[in-house]
Scaffold this motif. Structure first.
Motif, PDB file in Angstrom:
ATOM      1  N   GLU A  90      -3.408   0.695  -3.571  1.00 29.41           N
ATOM      2  CA  GLU A  90      -2.907  -0.648  -3.278  1.00 29.41           C
ATOM      3  C   GLU A  90      -2.551  -1.316  -4.598  1.00 29.41           C
ATOM      4  O   GLU A  90      -3.297  -1.221  -5.574  1.00 29.41           O
ATOM      5  CB  GLU A  90      -3.964  -1.472  -2.554  1.00 29.41           C
ATOM      6  N   ALA A 144      -6.136  -0.771   2.211  1.00 29.30           N
ATOM      7  CA  ALA A 144      -5.552  -0.514   0.892  1.00 29.30           C
ATOM      8  C   ALA A 144      -4.843   0.828   0.790  1.00 29.30           C
ATOM      9  O   ALA A 144      -4.225   1.112  -0.233  1.00 29.30           O
ATOM     10  CB  ALA A 144      -6.640  -0.606  -0.167  1.00 29.30           C
ATOM     11  N   ASP A 203       0.819  -1.222   0.000  1.00 33.04           N
ATOM     12  CA  ASP A 203       0.000   0.000   0.000  1.00 33.04           C
ATOM     13  C   ASP A 203       0.850   1.269   0.000  1.00 33.04           C
ATOM     14  O   ASP A 203       1.914   1.298   0.599  1.00 33.04           O
ATOM     15  CB  ASP A 203      -0.865   0.071   1.264  1.00 33.04           C
TER      16      ASP A 203
END
Ligand code: FAD
Length: 210
Positions: free
Chosen positions: A98, A94, A46
């Motif tokens: 991501e 995320a 991420d």
């Protein structure tokens, strides 16, 4: 200080990212990677917050990352009947973007391969430094000269191991107490003072704690 030849060991994330910036500042980077080809494994990584996004933008790869982002949404916990019990928002997992680690490695490779020499399937075996640079030996390729060698070869870095000389060969580094320590040592009872001297002696001979 430009046009220096820099060898980076490791073509995962740190190596190619560094090669990108070195090129921007006029250095010539060569990356040696032990794997026979770019390693594309891994799960999601991420990027979060303005600092990450600014770096990606400055490297010109933000749009590439956005194209392959995983798009992970919020996560729901459901009971045995499938009824949602709790929901965790997407940005908790995320971040802002991501992306699969393999995609990141590929994007960094693509952003650097025009100006960076990649040598796959090889590894550094020895480093001999002198006043003008480093002679590097490889498992397979012929020895080469570089101005600088940088280890980006992970947690069990071969470069770090090779660059660290055995403790006895290290230059003498006497550890002198600063003035406050010396005053406190003088005020301690004799037994503790001698322990302090022992520690200092051990440190100076390289046999004690670092
Ligand atoms: C295949 C793979 C999958 C990963 N998956 C994930 C993931 O899903 N999620 C996550 O958070 N992190 C993952 N990681 C770890 C993550 O990439 C790193 O922790 C982080 O990005 C730091 O990257 P790095 O470039 O410093 O080191 P690393 O990613 O550890 O890469 C080191 C590189 O150096 C190479 N290398 C090692 N020894 C030598 C040598 N002697 N000579 C030449 N090259 C050498 C390795 O093959 C590797 O390519 C993965 C790493 C790899 C290699």
């Amino acid at each position: 200080m430009t046009n220096l030849k820099v060898l980076i060991s490791g073509a995962s994330v740190a190596g190619p990212a560094l090669a990108y910036w070195l090129h921007r500042h006029g250095f010539q980077a060569t990356i040696v990677e032990r794997a026979p080809a770019l390693r594309d494994g891994g799960y999601a990584v991420d990027f979060r917050g303005e600092a990450h996004l600014t770096v990606l933008r400055r490297m010109g790869i933000l749009a590439d990352l956005e194209r392959v982002r995983t798009g992970t949404g919020s996560m729901s916990y459901v009971n045995s009947a499938g009824k949602p019990q709790a929901e965790l928002p997407a940005d908790m997992f995320a971040g802002d973007i991501e992306i699969l680690r393999g995609d990141l490695a590929r994007i960094l490779y693509d952003a650097t391969r025009q100006h960076t020499e990649y040598v796959f399937g090889d590894s550094v075996t020895s480093l001999a430094e002198d006043a003008h640079g480093v002679t590097v030996s490889f498992e397979h390729g012929a020895p080469r000269r570089f101005d600088l060698v940088i280890g980006a070869d992970g947690l069990h870095s071969t470069t770090r191991r090779l660059a660290r000389q055995p403790p006895r060969a290290r230059p003498h580094r006497a550890r002198l107490p600063h003035r406050g320590q010396a005053r406190r040592a003088a005020q301690r009872p004799p037994q503790r003072r001698s322990q302090g001297r022992l520690l200092l002696r051990r440190a100076a001979t390289g046999c004690g704690p670092p």
